[in-house]
Write a protein that holds these residues in place. Structure first.
Motif, PDB file in Angstrom:
ATOM      1  N   VAL A  50       0.614  -1.105  -0.142  1.00  0.00           N
ATOM      2  CA  VAL A  50      -0.185   0.142  -0.079  1.00  0.00           C
ATOM      3  C   VAL A  50       1.079   1.137  -0.014  1.00  0.00           C
ATOM      4  N   VAL A  51       2.214   1.536   0.810  1.00  0.00           N
ATOM      5  CA  VAL A  51       2.522   2.535   0.710  1.00  0.00           C
ATOM      6  C   VAL A  51       3.419   2.643  -0.558  1.00  0.00           C
ATOM      7  N   ASP A  52       4.404   1.669  -1.308  1.00  0.00           N
ATOM      8  CA  ASP A  52       4.450   1.584  -2.515  1.00  0.00           C
ATOM      9  C   ASP A  52       3.403   1.821  -3.820  1.00  0.00           C
ATOM     10  N   LEU A  53       2.262   1.596  -3.618  1.00  0.00           N
ATOM     11  CA  LEU A  53       1.365   1.908  -4.480  1.00  0.00           C
ATOM     12  C   LEU A  53       0.876   3.840  -4.195  1.00  0.00           C
ATOM     13  N   ALA A  54       1.253   4.595  -2.494  1.00  0.00           N
ATOM     14  CA  ALA A  54       0.562   5.384  -2.469  1.00  0.00           C
ATOM     15  C   ALA A  54       2.251   6.143  -3.038  1.00  0.00           C
ATOM     16  N   ARG A  55       3.489   5.582  -3.173  1.00  0.00           N
ATOM     17  CA  ARG A  55       4.062   6.514  -3.755  1.00  0.00           C
ATOM     18  C   ARG A  55       4.326   6.631  -5.215  1.00  0.00           C
ATOM     19  N   GLN A  56       3.722   5.928  -5.733  1.00  0.00           N
ATOM     20  CA  GLN A  56       3.566   5.702  -7.251  1.00  0.00           C
ATOM     21  C   GLN A  56       1.969   6.686  -7.699  1.00  0.00           C
ATOM     22  N   LEU A  57       1.728   6.594  -6.784  1.00  0.00           N
ATOM     23  CA  LEU A  57      -0.046   8.000  -7.420  1.00  0.00           C
ATOM     24  C   LEU A  57       0.939   8.922  -7.069  1.00  0.00           C
ATOM     25  N   ALA A  58       1.337   9.082  -5.892  1.00  0.00           N
ATOM     26  CA  ALA A  58       2.320  10.279  -5.798  1.00  0.00           C
ATOM     27  C   ALA A  58       2.739  11.272  -6.822  1.00  0.00           C
ATOM     28  N   MET A  59       3.087  10.178  -7.839  1.00  0.00           N
ATOM     29  CA  MET A  59       4.001  10.591  -9.227  1.00  0.00           C
ATOM     30  C   MET A  59       2.900  10.965 -10.353  1.00  0.00           C
ATOM     31  N   ARG A  60       1.651  10.937 -10.208  1.00  0.00           N
ATOM     32  CA  ARG A  60       0.627  11.076 -11.121  1.00  0.00           C
ATOM     33  C   ARG A  60      -0.527  12.325 -10.599  1.00  0.00           C
ATOM     34  N   PRO A  61      -0.756  12.764 -11.934  1.00  0.00           N
ATOM     35  CA  PRO A  61      -1.625  14.264 -11.652  1.00  0.00           C
ATOM     36  C   PRO A  61      -2.782  12.715 -10.846  1.00  0.00           C
ATOM     37  N   PHE A  62      -3.342  14.283  -9.796  1.00  0.00           N
ATOM     38  CA  PHE A  62      -5.060  13.445  -8.897  1.00  0.00           C
ATOM     39  C   PHE A  62      -6.166  14.189 -10.347  1.00  0.00           C
ATOM     40  N   THR A  63      -7.634  12.635 -10.228  1.00  0.00           N
ATOM     41  CA  THR A  63      -8.329  12.199 -10.827  1.00  0.00           C
ATOM     42  C   THR A  63      -9.124  12.007 -10.016  1.00  0.00           C
ATOM     43  N   PRO A  64     -10.441  13.308  -9.729  1.00  0.00           N
ATOM     44  CA  PRO A  64     -11.010  13.043  -9.056  1.00  0.00           C
ATOM     45  C   PRO A  64     -12.317  11.357  -9.161  1.00  0.00           C
ATOM     46  N   PRO A  65     -13.267  11.076  -8.247  1.00  0.00           N
ATOM     47  CA  PRO A  65     -13.183  10.407  -8.550  1.00  0.00           C
ATOM     48  C   PRO A  65     -15.397  10.389  -9.508  1.00  0.00           C
ATOM     49  N   PRO A  66     -15.382   9.214 -10.543  1.00  0.00           N
ATOM     50  CA  PRO A  66     -16.221  10.393 -11.831  1.00  0.00           C
ATOM     51  C   PRO A  66     -17.884  10.644 -10.256  1.00  0.00           C
ATOM     52  N   ALA A  67     -18.368  11.360 -11.576  1.00  0.00           N
ATOM     53  CA  ALA A  67     -20.269  11.445 -10.625  1.00  0.00           C
ATOM     54  C   ALA A  67     -20.648  10.634 -11.745  1.00  0.00           C
ATOM     55  N   ASP A  68     -20.109   8.872 -11.908  1.00  0.00           N
ATOM     56  CA  ASP A  68     -21.554   7.704 -12.800  1.00  0.00           C
ATOM     57  C   ASP A  68     -22.335   7.310 -11.731  1.00  0.00           C
ATOM     58  N   LEU A  69     -22.920   7.776 -10.545  1.00  0.00           N
ATOM     59  CA  LEU A  69     -23.795   7.549  -9.750  1.00  0.00           C
ATOM     60  C   LEU A  69     -24.860   7.433 -10.173  1.00  0.00           C
ATOM     61  N   PRO A  70     -26.333   6.267 -10.640  1.00  0.00           N
ATOM     62  CA  PRO A  70     -27.608   6.512 -11.353  1.00  0.00           C
ATOM     63  C   PRO A  70     -28.121   7.005 -10.389  1.00  0.00           C
ATOM     64  N   ASP A  71     -29.161   8.233 -11.624  1.00  0.00           N
ATOM     65  CA  ASP A  71     -30.022   8.674 -10.258  1.00  0.00           C
ATOM     66  C   ASP A  71     -30.802   8.542  -9.387  1.00  0.00           C
ATOM     67  N   GLN A  72     -31.253   6.954  -9.433  1.00  0.00           N
ATOM     68  CA  GLN A  72     -31.653   6.528  -8.378  1.00  0.00           C
ATOM     69  C   GLN A  72     -31.279   6.329  -7.634  1.00  0.00           C
ATOM     70  N   LEU A  73     -30.117   6.585  -7.038  1.00  0.00           N
ATOM     71  CA  LEU A  73     -28.949   6.636  -5.693  1.00  0.00           C
ATOM     72  C   LEU A  73     -28.983   7.875  -5.801  1.00  0.00           C
TER      73      LEU A  73
END
Length: 517
Positions: free
Chosen positions: A51-74
């Motif tokens: 998990v530490v290695d994964l966080a280190r790798q992701l820090a080298m990339r730009p942040f992409t916010p979570p998509p707004a893909d939730l169906p309207d009914q939810l």
């Protein structure tokens, strides 16, 4: 398979799953030349360092916010509709296995739109927890198609091996989580990472991306959770060790990587609600006698002094800093345990947890920050406390810190001093004058010899004066009440400080208060 190959396989699976919830950018960190076996469900071997290695790798990339893909009914559910959705027995983790814990994965919906990936770690192997609509009872709501992966927003933790395990924690929303001791209700919310709160340019809110839940042994008393979080400025790997009981303890270990330079970060942050109480009435027309789930900030500073700062619902945003070096502990506490003080049958604020934070290493120079935000509603967490390191973090830096968090009725080792039991304020004899009443309670206040030596050390800020100081001892109740009047003069605010002393030594914790016009 070599260690590096196992880690790369783990990254491939984990990042592929994360990519599904982050628009695909995270997938770019995986090596496309590596085999993709297990990538769809994140299967493979597991070590905490992954998990530490994964966080280190992701820090080298730009942040992409979570998509707004939730169906309207939810997405359009009310909060009451959402909390009516419950997992069926087959949707629970470890149900009926007598492992001491049961976990309920929580679907997305209403306020909780961000998608997090859940993994289960058993015998050193990790497997992704699949989402199935059939695992949930949606009640009168239309259930989403069973083939559509709505995904999870977090999870709820139950402790116990009997027929009725007890809810004791919930991880859901941004990087928030709540816990409680036995017999309590959920209240104050912890913030795994706090970035720029109270600033004009706005607070930055990190989000959880994934959790790895270690399967507990039979009849276990400890649950270990690993998490990956990120924001525009940082990524972090977090390890939570949760021990429920009469006092629920959560150890938090954080390894953080900065994408950019950061000069305002908060460790051990938590927040709760204060609408009105004896020290902050705000002319509220409410059937309840008081509305708050915490009533003050306690600090045990590096100089050995115990501070108590009652919180208020201010007219304007207030930020206070208690400068320190290597604090011993701090926390937002609920000291009022009487039902009569609230007269609220549904919320039961008298059962809300106090939260106490103790560093597990030297934190160096910095300050305990207290933010008090005006609110007209009891659903807002308008009181925030956290530790702010003095030194800024450079871009590309790796920072580690750890602390122990107690969710409790009272803090584990209270000071051997009289404590503040009550603070009341009201109109003074004219003009801008304000009258104060501060009540202390403690064993030392039952000793006639000590009471004969007792003197209040009371001070106010520049331009303010104190008059009509009176002491009201009640040794049979171990109580000392201190009454006085503040004349702030022309000042817009003044800081007050009061401590009971005998022979030059403190008999009480130090009461602090900020008066504002």
């Amino acid at each position: 398979m070599s260690m590096i190959n196992r880690r790369q396989l783990m990254w491939s699976g984990a990042i592929a799953a994360l990519a599904a919830s982050s628009g695909g950018t995270a997938a770019q960190t995986a090596d496309p030349s590596r085999p993709r076996a297990g990538a769809a469900n994140g299967e493979g071997s597991f070590e905490p360092g992954h998990v530490v290695d994964l966080a280190r790798q992701l820090a080298m990339r730009p942040f992409t916010p979570p998509p707004a893909d939730l169906p309207d009914q939810l997405a359009n559910l009310t909060y009451d509709q959402y909390v009516g959705i419950r997992a069926r027995q087959e949707g629970l983790l470890w149900s009926g296995q007598q492992r001491g814990f049961i976990v309920e994965p929580l679907p997305r919906g209403a306020l909780f739109k961000d998608h997090v990936v859940l993994y289960v770690v058993a015998d050193g192997q990790v497997q992704r927890a699949p989402y199935k609509s059939a695992n949930y009872d949606f009640g009168a709501l239309p259930a989403p198609p069973d083939g559509k992966d709505i995904g999870f927003s977090g999870f709820r933790i139950f402790a116990g091996n009997g027929e009725r395990p007890v809810q004791m924690a919930i991880f859901q929303g941004a990087t928030f989580y709540r816990a409680m001791a036995r017999g309590q209700n959920l209240g104050t919310v912890a913030r795994t990472l706090t970035l720029r709160p109270g600033e004009i340019k706005g607070e930055e809110i990190p989000v959880f991306r994934a959790f790895w839940l270690e399967q507990p042994a039979l009849a276990a008393e400890t649950l270990v959770i690993h998490a990956l979080l990120e924001s525009e400025s940082v990524t972090a790997a977090v390890r939570y060790t949760v021990r429920p009981g009469d006092m629920t303890i959560v150890d938090v270990e954080v390894t953080m990587f900065t994408r950019v330079a950061i000069d305002h970060v908060g460790w051990g942050g938590h927040a709760g609600t204060f609408l009105f109480g004896p020290a902050s009435q705000r002319n509220v027309d409410d059937v309840r006698a008081a509305v708050f789930e915490l009533n003050g900030l306690q600090v045990s500073n590096g100089r050995g002094e115990w501070l108590w700062r009652p919180v208020v619902n201010p007219q304007q945003l207030q930020v206070s800093a208690f400068v320190d070096s290597n604090p011993k502990g701090f926390g937002l506490l609920q000291r009022e345990r009487s039902f009569a003080a609230f007269q609220d049958d549904s919320q039961r604020f008298d059962r809300r947890p106090s939260v106490w934070v103790e560093p597990l290493s030297d934190w160096g120079e910095g300050s305990v920050q207290l933010i008090e935000i005006p609110t007209e509603s009891d659903v807002n967490d308008n009181i925030i406390a956290y530790w702010r390191p003095k030194a800024p973090l450079a871009a590309g830096a790796e920072t580690t810190y750890a602390y122990r968090q107690y969710w409790c009725w009272s803090i584990p080792e209270p000071p051997p001093l009289a404590r503040v039991n009550l603070t009341r304020t009201g109109k003074g004899r004219g003009g801008r004058r304000r009258r104060f009443l501060v009540e202390f309670v403690g064993d030392a206040l039952a000793d006639p010899g000590r009471l004969a030596e007792l003197k209040p050390a009371l001070g106010a800020g520049k331009g303010a004066t104190i008059t009509n100081l009176k002491l009201w001892p009640y040794p049979e109740r171990k109580v000392m009440r201190v009454a006085f009047e503040l004349d702030p003069g022309d000042e817009p605010l003044t800081e007050l400080r009061l401590v009971l002393e005998a022979a030059g030594k403190p008999l009480s914790e130090t009461w602090l208060y900020r008066w504002t016009a």
